[in-house]
Design a protein around this motif. Structure first.
Motif, PDB file in Angstrom:
ATOM      1  N   PHE A 103       0.527  -1.521   0.184  1.00 54.40           N
ATOM      2  CA  PHE A 103      -0.504   0.008   0.103  1.00 54.40           C
ATOM      3  C   PHE A 103       1.156   1.162   0.045  1.00 54.40           C
ATOM      4  CE2 PHE A 103      -2.379  -3.317   2.096  1.00 54.40           C
ATOM      5  CZ  PHE A 103      -3.771  -2.962   1.505  1.00 54.40           C
ATOM      6  N   GLU A 112      -7.218   3.207   0.582  1.00 55.09           N
ATOM      7  CA  GLU A 112      -7.266   2.082  -0.054  1.00 55.09           C
ATOM      8  C   GLU A 112      -7.705   1.101   2.167  1.00 55.09           C
ATOM      9  OE1 GLU A 112      -4.215  -0.480  -1.814  1.00 55.09           O
ATOM     10  OE2 GLU A 112      -3.751   1.192  -2.363  1.00 55.09           O
ATOM     11  N   THR A 113      -7.601   1.258   2.898  1.00 53.31           N
ATOM     12  CA  THR A 113      -7.110   0.618   3.691  1.00 53.31           C
ATOM     13  C   THR A 113      -8.118   0.135   4.870  1.00 53.31           C
ATOM     14  OG1 THR A 113      -5.288   1.381   4.953  1.00 53.31           O
ATOM     15  CG2 THR A 113      -5.270  -0.438   3.540  1.00 53.31           C
TER      16      THR A 113
END
Length: 102
Positions: free
Chosen positions: A2, A24-25
């Motif tokens: 990431f 995205e996390t």
């Protein structure tokens, strides 16, 4: 792997602090890193209980030791306004930055 940037913690005029993240996390929408605009974001570890966001808490029994998932962007702005505006920190794209009067 990431590639994410963490926003600096928001500090409000009255001393209230919280982390506001999106990527995205995180629990956000869209759930991608680098979106032009987020409509929902993740708040983490406010330094005091905040009733406006409590329903989004992962664990409402420990409101200063949890994350808040998919919090609507306008609600983040409202929390900041309630606490007198921001004096420091960063917000994800699409959330208006309400600066405190100094």
């Amino acid at each position: 792997m990431f590639n994410m940037k963490m926003n600096k913690t928001i500090k409000c005029k009255d001393g209230f602090t919280m982390s506001v993240q999106a990527g995205e996390t995180q629990y956000c929408h869209p759930r991608v890193t680098g979106a032009e605009r987020y409509t929902e974001v993740e708040i983490g570890f406010p330094n005091q209980k905040e009733d406006l966001i409590l329903e989004y808490a992962e664990n409402s029994d420990t409101p200063t030791e949890t994350v808040y998932a998919y919090v609507p962007a306008p609600l983040v702005t409202l929390v900041i306004a309630k606490h007198g505006g921001m004096i420091e920190g960063e917000l994800p794209a699409g959330i208006p930055c309400l600066r405190a009067d100094r």
